[in-house]
Design an enzyme around this catalytic site. Structure first.
Site, PDB file in Angstrom:
ATOM      1  N   MET A  19       0.828  -1.182   0.000  1.00  0.00           N
ATOM      2  CA  MET A  19       0.000   0.000   0.000  1.00  0.00           C
ATOM      3  C   MET A  19       0.869   1.240   0.000  1.00  0.00           C
ATOM      4  O   MET A  19       1.914   1.276   0.600  1.00  0.00           O
ATOM      5  CB  MET A  19      -0.900   0.009   1.227  1.00  0.00           C
ATOM      6  N   THR A  20       0.396   2.256  -0.644  1.00  0.00           N
ATOM      7  CA  THR A  20       1.125   3.512  -0.762  1.00  0.00           C
ATOM      8  C   THR A  20       0.848   4.409   0.437  1.00  0.00           C
ATOM      9  O   THR A  20      -0.257   4.437   0.947  1.00  0.00           O
ATOM     10  CB  THR A  20       0.687   4.260  -2.036  1.00  0.00           C
TER      11      THR A  20
END
Length: 119
Positions: free
Chosen positions: A1-2
């Site tokens: 996930m960013t």
């Protein structure tokens, strides 16, 4: 996930991103992606989270709206969010954008939301 994080304090804004590209939910494919960019004559800085192709599409859309509204980030963001929410093709995009200039700091989501953080 960013992870993209932005802070506005004493009239200054900072933004940072982790640079990670993930395939699926668990495979880290790259750790040096550039998810923060300057757009619209270097007057607006954006950071994006989500699919890379989706984020690039959103960047292009925001740049077009900025051109249409003479760099007015707030107006461009609202128009972009409305288009994003109404267009069935765009609704499939899975990304979020943080955008700021010397006046505004905004979070733009695919649900048609344009949020400005509290002071």
């Amino acid at each position: 996930m960013t992870t993209i994080c932005s802070v506005k304090y004493n009239g200054q804004t900072a933004i940072a991103g982790d640079g990670q590209v993930t395939l699926g939910k668990s495979i880290i494919a790259k750790t040096t992606a550039k998810k923060i960019r300057r757009i619209y004559h270097d007057q607006v800085v954006i950071g994006f989270a989500g699919g890379v192709a989706d984020a690039v599409s959103l960047q292009e859309m925001l740049e077009g709206k900025l051109e249409s509204y003479s760099g007015d980030l707030r107006r461009a963001a609202v128009e972009m969010a409305q288009s994003w929410r109404k267009d069935p093709t765009l609704q499939k995009l899975e990304a979020m954008v943080i955008a700021f200039n010397d006046q505004d700091l905004l979070l733009i989501s695919g649900n048609g939301e344009v949020l400005e953080p509290d002071e």
